[in-house]
Design a protein around this motif. Sequence first.
Motif, PDB file in Angstrom:
ATOM      1  N   ALA A   1      11.252   4.407  11.299  1.00 19.35           N
ATOM      2  CA  ALA A   1      10.027   4.378  12.253  1.00 19.35           C
ATOM      3  C   ALA A   1       9.314   5.435  12.425  1.00 19.35           C
ATOM      4  O   ALA A   1       7.881   5.255  12.423  1.00 19.35           O
ATOM      5  CB  ALA A   1      10.830   3.962  13.657  1.00 19.35           C
ATOM      6  N   ILE A   2       9.706   6.746  12.333  1.00 24.64           N
ATOM      7  CA  ILE A   2       8.864   7.758  12.376  1.00 24.64           C
ATOM      8  C   ILE A   2       8.000   7.737  10.962  1.00 24.64           C
ATOM      9  O   ILE A   2       6.778   8.251  11.236  1.00 24.64           O
ATOM     10  CB  ILE A   2       9.661   9.066  12.237  1.00 24.64           C
ATOM     11  N   ILE A   3       8.455   7.337  10.137  1.00 24.00           N
ATOM     12  CA  ILE A   3       7.796   7.479   8.632  1.00 24.00           C
ATOM     13  C   ILE A   3       6.669   6.520   8.776  1.00 24.00           C
ATOM     14  O   ILE A   3       5.342   6.534   8.545  1.00 24.00           O
ATOM     15  CB  ILE A   3       8.749   7.142   7.407  1.00 24.00           C
ATOM     16  N   ILE A   4       6.963   5.215   9.209  1.00 21.52           N
ATOM     17  CA  ILE A   4       5.976   4.041   9.397  1.00 21.52           C
ATOM     18  C   ILE A   4       4.805   4.646  10.320  1.00 21.52           C
ATOM     19  O   ILE A   4       3.644   4.341   9.982  1.00 21.52           O
ATOM     20  CB  ILE A   4       6.596   2.685   9.837  1.00 21.52           C
ATOM     21  N   ILE A   5       5.122   5.009  11.634  1.00 26.68           N
ATOM     22  CA  ILE A   5       4.212   5.690  12.491  1.00 26.68           C
ATOM     23  C   ILE A   5       3.302   6.811  11.990  1.00 26.68           C
ATOM     24  O   ILE A   5       1.890   6.603  12.052  1.00 26.68           O
ATOM     25  CB  ILE A   5       4.998   6.173  13.620  1.00 26.68           C
ATOM     26  N   THR A   6       3.803   7.466  11.030  1.00 28.32           N
ATOM     27  CA  THR A   6       3.210   8.544  10.584  1.00 28.32           C
ATOM     28  C   THR A   6       2.018   7.856   9.519  1.00 28.32           C
ATOM     29  O   THR A   6       0.953   8.435   9.486  1.00 28.32           O
ATOM     30  CB  THR A   6       4.221   9.418   9.640  1.00 28.32           C
ATOM     31  N   PHE A   7       2.486   6.870   8.733  1.00 28.58           N
ATOM     32  CA  PHE A   7       1.546   6.489   7.861  1.00 28.58           C
ATOM     33  C   PHE A   7       0.451   5.499   8.335  1.00 28.58           C
ATOM     34  O   PHE A   7      -0.576   5.321   7.839  1.00 28.58           O
ATOM     35  CB  PHE A   7       2.463   5.583   6.646  1.00 28.58           C
ATOM     36  N   LEU A   8       0.794   5.079   9.417  1.00 30.64           N
ATOM     37  CA  LEU A   8      -0.195   4.005  10.190  1.00 30.64           C
ATOM     38  C   LEU A   8      -1.365   5.145  10.623  1.00 30.64           C
ATOM     39  O   LEU A   8      -2.609   4.809  10.607  1.00 30.64           O
ATOM     40  CB  LEU A   8       0.365   3.502  11.373  1.00 30.64           C
ATOM     41  N   ASP A   9      -0.982   6.077  11.256  1.00 34.15           N
ATOM     42  CA  ASP A   9      -2.115   7.228  11.625  1.00 34.15           C
ATOM     43  C   ASP A   9      -2.700   7.766  10.493  1.00 34.15           C
ATOM     44  O   ASP A   9      -3.833   7.958  10.589  1.00 34.15           O
ATOM     45  CB  ASP A   9      -0.934   8.302  12.338  1.00 34.15           C
ATOM     46  N   PHE A  10      -2.006   8.012   9.596  1.00 32.59           N
ATOM     47  CA  PHE A  10      -2.432   8.698   8.212  1.00 32.59           C
ATOM     48  C   PHE A  10      -3.386   7.783   7.753  1.00 32.59           C
ATOM     49  O   PHE A  10      -4.834   8.053   7.384  1.00 32.59           O
ATOM     50  CB  PHE A  10      -1.463   9.132   7.060  1.00 32.59           C
ATOM     51  N   PHE A  11      -3.060   6.425   7.326  1.00 35.18           N
ATOM     52  CA  PHE A  11      -4.298   5.540   6.829  1.00 35.18           C
ATOM     53  C   PHE A  11      -5.096   5.116   7.462  1.00 35.18           C
ATOM     54  O   PHE A  11      -6.372   4.795   7.284  1.00 35.18           O
ATOM     55  CB  PHE A  11      -3.379   4.372   6.217  1.00 35.18           C
ATOM     56  N   HIS A  12      -5.119   5.022   9.066  1.00 35.42           N
ATOM     57  CA  HIS A  12      -6.128   4.773   9.820  1.00 35.42           C
ATOM     58  C   HIS A  12      -7.170   5.877   9.703  1.00 35.42           C
ATOM     59  O   HIS A  12      -8.433   5.670   9.821  1.00 35.42           O
ATOM     60  CB  HIS A  12      -5.594   4.675  11.239  1.00 35.42           C
ATOM     61  N   THR A  13      -6.671   7.145   9.782  1.00 39.82           N
ATOM     62  CA  THR A  13      -7.654   8.272   9.840  1.00 39.82           C
ATOM     63  C   THR A  13      -8.290   8.451   8.253  1.00 39.82           C
ATOM     64  O   THR A  13      -9.482   8.617   8.486  1.00 39.82           O
ATOM     65  CB  THR A  13      -6.809   9.533  10.023  1.00 39.82           C
ATOM     66  N   THR A  14      -7.655   8.135   7.329  1.00 44.37           N
ATOM     67  CA  THR A  14      -8.256   8.635   6.049  1.00 44.37           C
ATOM     68  C   THR A  14      -8.946   7.373   5.205  1.00 44.37           C
ATOM     69  O   THR A  14      -9.694   7.699   4.548  1.00 44.37           O
ATOM     70  CB  THR A  14      -7.114   9.122   5.161  1.00 44.37           C
TER      71      THR A  14
END
Length: 323
Positions: free
Chosen positions: A11-24
Amino acid sequence: METLQIILGLAIIIITFLDFFHTTLSGNGFGWISEWLNRTLNRLIIKNRSRSIYNYSGVIHLLLTTFVWMALHFSGTYLIFTAGENMVINGTTFVPATYAERFYFTGYMLSTLGIGDFTPGNDTSRILVGILSFSGFILITTGLTYLLSVVSAVLSKKELSFYISTVGKDYEGLYHYFKKQDELEFLMSDSSDLRQQILKNASSYLSFPMVNYFLTKKRNSALILQLARLHEVLTVLQLDWGEDTIQRAKIQKILNAIEKYLKIGIEGPESAIHKEEKLRTLRGSWKKYGYDFPDGKEIDPWFTSSLKYAGWDWDDVYKLDPE
Protein backbone atom coordinates in the motif's frame (compact mmCIF):
# COMPACT_ATOMS: atom_id res chain seq x y z
CA MET A 1 0.30 -10.90 10.55
CA GLU A 2 2.80 -11.63 7.76
CA THR A 3 0.15 -11.08 5.09
CA LEU A 4 -1.04 -7.83 6.67
CA GLN A 5 2.53 -6.49 6.77
CA ILE A 6 3.04 -7.35 3.10
CA ILE A 7 -0.27 -5.62 2.23
CA LEU A 8 0.77 -2.54 4.24
CA GLY A 9 4.14 -2.42 2.49
CA LEU A 10 2.49 -2.74 -0.93
CA ALA A 11 0.00 0.00 0.00
CA ILE A 12 2.86 2.39 0.84
CA ILE A 13 4.55 1.60 -2.47
CA ILE A 14 1.33 2.05 -4.48
CA ILE A 15 0.55 5.40 -2.80
CA THR A 16 4.12 6.54 -3.47
CA PHE A 17 3.89 5.66 -7.16
CA LEU A 18 0.48 7.30 -7.52
CA ASP A 19 1.96 10.53 -6.18
CA PHE A 20 5.14 10.10 -8.24
CA PHE A 21 3.38 9.48 -11.56
CA HIS A 22 0.78 12.18 -10.93
CA THR A 23 3.58 14.71 -10.37
CA THR A 24 5.97 13.62 -13.11
CA LEU A 25 3.78 12.28 -15.92
CA SER A 26 0.14 13.36 -15.58
CA GLY A 27 0.60 17.02 -16.55
CA ASN A 28 -1.91 17.95 -13.81
CA GLY A 29 0.37 19.36 -11.14
CA PHE A 30 1.51 17.79 -7.88
CA GLY A 31 0.25 14.63 -6.25
CA TRP A 32 -1.14 15.25 -2.76
CA ILE A 33 2.02 14.12 -0.92
CA SER A 34 4.31 16.24 -3.11
CA GLU A 35 1.96 19.23 -2.93
CA TRP A 36 1.88 19.23 0.88
CA LEU A 37 5.64 18.72 1.11
CA ASN A 38 6.55 21.48 -1.35
CA ARG A 39 4.04 24.01 -0.04
CA THR A 40 5.32 23.49 3.51
CA LEU A 41 8.96 23.74 2.43
CA ASN A 42 8.24 26.87 0.37
CA ARG A 43 6.72 28.63 3.36
CA LEU A 44 9.73 27.78 5.51
CA ILE A 45 12.10 29.16 2.87
CA ILE A 46 10.04 32.35 2.44
CA LYS A 47 10.07 32.96 6.20
CA ASN A 48 13.84 32.46 6.32
CA ARG A 49 14.46 35.09 3.60
CA SER A 50 18.11 34.07 3.25
CA ARG A 51 19.55 34.93 -0.16
CA SER A 52 21.70 31.78 -0.19
CA ILE A 53 18.68 29.57 0.52
CA TYR A 54 16.72 31.35 -2.20
CA ASN A 55 19.48 30.59 -4.69
CA TYR A 56 19.22 26.88 -3.93
CA SER A 57 15.47 26.72 -3.23
CA GLY A 58 14.65 24.81 -6.42
CA VAL A 59 17.42 22.29 -5.85
CA ILE A 60 16.25 21.79 -2.26
CA HIS A 61 12.69 21.14 -3.42
CA LEU A 62 13.80 18.70 -6.10
CA LEU A 63 16.19 16.75 -3.88
CA LEU A 64 13.85 16.59 -0.90
CA THR A 65 10.86 15.50 -2.99
CA THR A 66 12.95 12.85 -4.73
CA PHE A 67 14.30 11.69 -1.36
CA VAL A 68 10.76 11.36 0.06
CA TRP A 69 9.64 9.28 -2.93
CA MET A 70 12.64 6.99 -2.62
CA ALA A 71 12.37 6.78 1.17
CA LEU A 72 8.70 5.82 1.02
CA HIS A 73 9.39 3.24 -1.67
CA PHE A 74 12.30 1.84 0.33
CA SER A 75 10.25 1.78 3.55
CA GLY A 76 7.39 -0.10 1.93
CA THR A 77 9.77 -2.62 0.37
CA TYR A 78 11.72 -3.11 3.62
CA LEU A 79 8.42 -3.67 5.43
CA ILE A 80 7.62 -6.44 2.96
CA PHE A 81 10.98 -8.18 3.35
CA THR A 82 10.76 -8.13 7.14
CA ALA A 83 7.25 -9.62 7.12
CA GLY A 84 8.39 -13.23 7.43
CA GLU A 85 11.47 -15.11 8.56
CA ASN A 86 12.13 -16.65 5.14
CA MET A 87 11.42 -13.61 3.01
CA VAL A 88 15.20 -13.09 2.75
CA ILE A 89 17.87 -15.71 3.44
CA ASN A 90 21.63 -16.00 3.17
CA GLY A 91 22.51 -17.26 -0.33
CA THR A 92 25.16 -19.66 0.99
CA THR A 93 24.01 -20.87 4.42
CA PHE A 94 20.24 -20.42 3.80
CA VAL A 95 19.97 -18.89 7.27
CA PRO A 96 17.26 -16.20 7.57
CA ALA A 97 18.74 -12.73 7.19
CA THR A 98 18.96 -10.28 10.09
CA TYR A 99 17.12 -6.93 9.96
CA ALA A 100 20.35 -5.17 8.99
CA GLU A 101 20.94 -7.70 6.20
CA ARG A 102 17.39 -7.25 4.94
CA PHE A 103 17.97 -3.48 4.86
CA TYR A 104 21.11 -4.12 2.80
CA PHE A 105 19.24 -6.53 0.51
CA THR A 106 16.41 -4.03 -0.03
CA GLY A 107 18.81 -1.29 -1.10
CA TYR A 108 20.68 -3.51 -3.56
CA MET A 109 17.49 -5.04 -4.93
CA LEU A 110 15.84 -1.67 -5.65
CA SER A 111 18.93 -0.19 -7.30
CA THR A 112 20.02 -3.28 -9.27
CA LEU A 113 19.20 -6.94 -8.67
CA GLY A 114 21.51 -7.62 -5.74
CA ILE A 115 24.85 -9.44 -5.79
CA GLY A 116 23.63 -12.90 -4.79
CA ASP A 117 24.81 -13.05 -1.18
CA PHE A 118 21.21 -12.78 0.00
CA THR A 119 18.21 -14.16 -1.87
CA PRO A 120 14.43 -14.48 -1.52
CA GLY A 121 13.59 -17.52 0.59
CA ASN A 122 10.12 -18.46 -0.65
CA ASP A 123 7.90 -18.14 -3.71
CA THR A 124 6.05 -15.08 -2.41
CA SER A 125 9.33 -13.28 -1.86
CA ARG A 126 10.64 -14.28 -5.31
CA ILE A 127 7.54 -12.89 -7.03
CA LEU A 128 7.77 -9.64 -5.08
CA VAL A 129 11.49 -9.28 -5.82
CA GLY A 130 10.75 -9.57 -9.54
CA ILE A 131 8.09 -6.87 -9.34
CA LEU A 132 9.83 -4.51 -6.92
CA SER A 133 13.22 -4.59 -8.62
CA PHE A 134 11.51 -3.39 -11.79
CA SER A 135 9.66 -0.66 -9.85
CA GLY A 136 12.97 0.61 -8.47
CA PHE A 137 14.33 0.90 -12.00
CA ILE A 138 11.21 2.82 -13.10
CA LEU A 139 11.44 5.21 -10.16
CA ILE A 140 15.10 6.03 -10.78
CA THR A 141 14.95 6.42 -14.58
CA THR A 142 11.67 8.36 -14.65
CA GLY A 143 12.88 10.57 -11.81
CA LEU A 144 16.08 11.46 -13.66
CA THR A 145 14.14 12.28 -16.84
CA TYR A 146 11.79 14.49 -14.81
CA LEU A 147 14.70 16.37 -13.23
CA LEU A 148 16.14 17.20 -16.66
CA SER A 149 12.73 18.40 -17.87
CA VAL A 150 12.37 20.64 -14.81
CA VAL A 151 15.77 22.23 -15.49
CA SER A 152 14.71 22.93 -19.09
CA ALA A 153 11.45 24.54 -17.90
CA VAL A 154 13.36 26.70 -15.39
CA LEU A 155 15.61 27.99 -18.18
CA SER A 156 12.54 28.84 -20.28
CA LYS A 157 11.06 30.72 -17.33
CA LYS A 158 14.24 32.76 -16.86
CA GLU A 159 14.46 33.47 -20.58
CA LEU A 160 11.01 35.09 -20.59
CA SER A 161 11.83 37.04 -17.44
CA PHE A 162 15.06 38.38 -18.94
CA TYR A 163 13.20 39.26 -22.13
CA ILE A 164 10.69 41.45 -20.28
CA SER A 165 13.36 43.02 -18.07
CA THR A 166 15.43 44.10 -21.08
CA VAL A 167 12.43 46.03 -22.43
CA GLY A 168 12.24 48.07 -19.21
CA LYS A 169 14.24 47.76 -15.98
CA ASP A 170 11.19 48.79 -13.89
CA TYR A 171 7.53 49.62 -14.44
CA GLU A 172 8.32 53.16 -15.58
CA GLY A 173 10.92 51.85 -18.01
CA LEU A 174 8.34 49.51 -19.53
CA TYR A 175 5.79 52.30 -19.76
CA HIS A 176 8.15 54.74 -21.50
CA TYR A 177 9.36 52.05 -23.91
CA PHE A 178 5.85 51.29 -25.12
CA LYS A 179 4.58 54.84 -24.93
CA LYS A 180 7.22 56.31 -27.23
CA GLN A 181 6.32 53.90 -30.05
CA ASP A 182 3.94 54.89 -32.80
CA GLU A 183 0.70 53.00 -32.25
CA LEU A 184 2.41 50.44 -30.01
CA GLU A 185 4.56 49.13 -32.84
CA PHE A 186 6.39 46.62 -30.65
CA LEU A 187 3.23 45.02 -29.30
CA MET A 188 1.65 44.91 -32.73
CA SER A 189 4.57 42.92 -34.15
CA ASP A 190 5.56 40.76 -31.17
CA SER A 191 2.36 40.34 -29.15
CA SER A 192 1.67 36.85 -30.50
CA ASP A 193 5.16 35.59 -29.64
CA LEU A 194 5.04 37.15 -26.17
CA ARG A 195 1.64 35.62 -25.49
CA GLN A 196 2.84 32.19 -26.60
CA GLN A 197 5.87 32.40 -24.34
CA ILE A 198 3.68 33.31 -21.37
CA LEU A 199 1.27 30.44 -22.06
CA LYS A 200 4.17 28.04 -22.58
CA ASN A 201 5.47 28.89 -19.12
CA ALA A 202 1.94 28.62 -17.73
CA SER A 203 1.79 25.01 -18.92
CA SER A 204 4.99 24.33 -16.97
CA TYR A 205 2.97 24.78 -13.76
CA LEU A 206 0.99 21.69 -14.65
CA SER A 207 3.67 19.59 -16.32
CA PHE A 208 6.51 20.57 -13.97
CA PRO A 209 5.01 22.23 -10.86
CA MET A 210 8.42 22.13 -9.16
CA VAL A 211 9.47 24.99 -11.45
CA ASN A 212 7.48 27.44 -9.34
CA TYR A 213 9.78 26.81 -6.38
CA PHE A 214 12.96 27.93 -8.09
CA LEU A 215 13.07 31.27 -6.27
CA THR A 216 15.43 34.17 -6.85
CA LYS A 217 16.28 37.51 -5.27
CA LYS A 218 17.31 38.92 -8.66
CA ARG A 219 14.57 41.09 -10.12
CA ASN A 220 15.48 40.52 -13.74
CA SER A 221 15.09 36.74 -13.39
CA ALA A 222 11.92 36.73 -11.24
CA LEU A 223 9.19 35.98 -13.78
CA ILE A 224 6.19 36.68 -11.53
CA LEU A 225 7.64 40.12 -10.73
CA GLN A 226 8.22 40.92 -14.39
CA LEU A 227 4.74 39.73 -15.35
CA ALA A 228 3.16 41.84 -12.61
CA ARG A 229 4.95 44.94 -13.93
CA LEU A 230 3.98 44.14 -17.49
CA HIS A 231 0.36 43.58 -16.46
CA GLU A 232 0.21 46.94 -14.67
CA VAL A 233 1.72 48.82 -17.61
CA LEU A 234 -0.49 47.16 -20.23
CA THR A 235 -3.60 47.76 -18.14
CA VAL A 236 -2.78 51.48 -18.20
CA LEU A 237 -1.84 51.59 -21.89
CA GLN A 238 -5.10 49.89 -22.77
CA LEU A 239 -6.92 52.99 -21.58
CA ASP A 240 -5.43 54.94 -24.50
CA TRP A 241 -7.30 52.91 -27.08
CA GLY A 242 -10.93 52.46 -27.99
CA GLU A 243 -12.87 49.22 -27.68
CA ASP A 244 -12.68 48.42 -31.40
CA THR A 245 -8.97 49.15 -31.96
CA ILE A 246 -6.44 46.44 -32.82
CA GLN A 247 -4.11 47.85 -30.16
CA ARG A 248 -6.62 47.29 -27.39
CA ALA A 249 -7.42 43.81 -28.67
CA LYS A 250 -3.77 42.74 -28.72
CA ILE A 251 -3.11 44.22 -25.28
CA GLN A 252 -6.11 42.31 -23.93
CA LYS A 253 -4.78 39.04 -25.35
CA ILE A 254 -1.49 39.50 -23.52
CA LEU A 255 -3.35 40.40 -20.32
CA ASN A 256 -5.47 37.27 -20.72
CA ALA A 257 -2.33 35.16 -21.13
CA ILE A 258 -0.82 36.62 -17.94
CA GLU A 259 -4.05 35.97 -16.04
CA LYS A 260 -4.14 32.39 -17.35
CA TYR A 261 -0.55 31.98 -16.12
CA LEU A 262 -1.65 33.01 -12.62
CA LYS A 263 -4.79 30.88 -12.52
CA ILE A 264 -2.98 27.76 -13.69
CA GLY A 265 -0.36 28.37 -11.00
CA ILE A 266 -0.18 26.57 -7.68
CA GLU A 267 -1.06 29.52 -5.45
CA GLY A 268 -4.72 30.51 -5.30
CA PRO A 269 -6.09 33.94 -4.37
CA GLU A 270 -6.81 32.78 -0.82
CA SER A 271 -3.16 31.89 -0.09
CA ALA A 272 -2.21 35.40 1.04
CA ILE A 273 -3.90 38.45 2.53
CA HIS A 274 -4.66 40.95 -0.23
CA LYS A 275 -4.47 44.59 0.92
CA GLU A 276 -6.54 46.56 -1.57
CA GLU A 277 -5.88 49.95 0.04
CA LYS A 278 -2.12 49.50 -0.12
CA LEU A 279 -2.29 48.50 -3.77
CA ARG A 280 -4.54 51.45 -4.57
CA THR A 281 -1.96 53.77 -3.01
CA LEU A 282 0.85 52.28 -5.08
CA ARG A 283 -1.21 52.55 -8.25
CA GLY A 284 -1.78 56.20 -7.45
CA SER A 285 1.69 56.78 -8.94
CA TRP A 286 0.04 56.55 -12.38
CA LYS A 287 -1.66 59.91 -11.77
CA LYS A 288 1.57 61.69 -12.67
CA TYR A 289 1.08 60.29 -16.19
CA GLY A 290 -2.57 61.27 -16.25
CA TYR A 291 -4.11 57.85 -15.55
CA ASP A 292 -6.63 56.62 -12.99
CA PHE A 293 -5.85 52.94 -12.58
CA PRO A 294 -9.00 50.74 -12.62
CA ASP A 295 -9.80 49.54 -9.09
CA GLY A 296 -10.86 46.13 -7.87
CA LYS A 297 -9.41 43.95 -10.61
CA GLU A 298 -10.39 40.33 -10.07
CA ILE A 299 -6.88 39.11 -10.78
CA ASP A 300 -5.23 41.23 -8.05
CA PRO A 301 -5.51 38.64 -5.21
CA TRP A 302 -3.96 36.02 -7.51
CA PHE A 303 -1.01 38.32 -8.09
CA THR A 304 -0.71 39.00 -4.36
CA SER A 305 -0.47 35.28 -3.53
CA SER A 306 1.92 34.46 -6.37
CA LEU A 307 4.18 37.38 -5.50
CA LYS A 308 4.25 36.51 -1.81
CA TYR A 309 5.16 32.88 -2.29
CA ALA A 310 7.90 33.80 -4.73
CA GLY A 311 9.40 36.15 -2.13
CA TRP A 312 8.04 39.46 -3.51
CA ASP A 313 5.17 41.87 -2.94
CA TRP A 314 3.47 44.83 -4.64
CA ASP A 315 6.11 47.23 -3.28
CA ASP A 316 8.66 45.39 -5.43
CA VAL A 317 6.42 45.72 -8.50
CA TYR A 318 6.37 49.51 -8.13
CA LYS A 319 9.93 49.90 -6.91
CA LEU A 320 12.12 51.91 -9.29
CA ASP A 321 15.56 50.69 -10.32
CA PRO A 322 18.11 53.17 -8.88
CA GLU A 323 20.61 52.56 -11.66
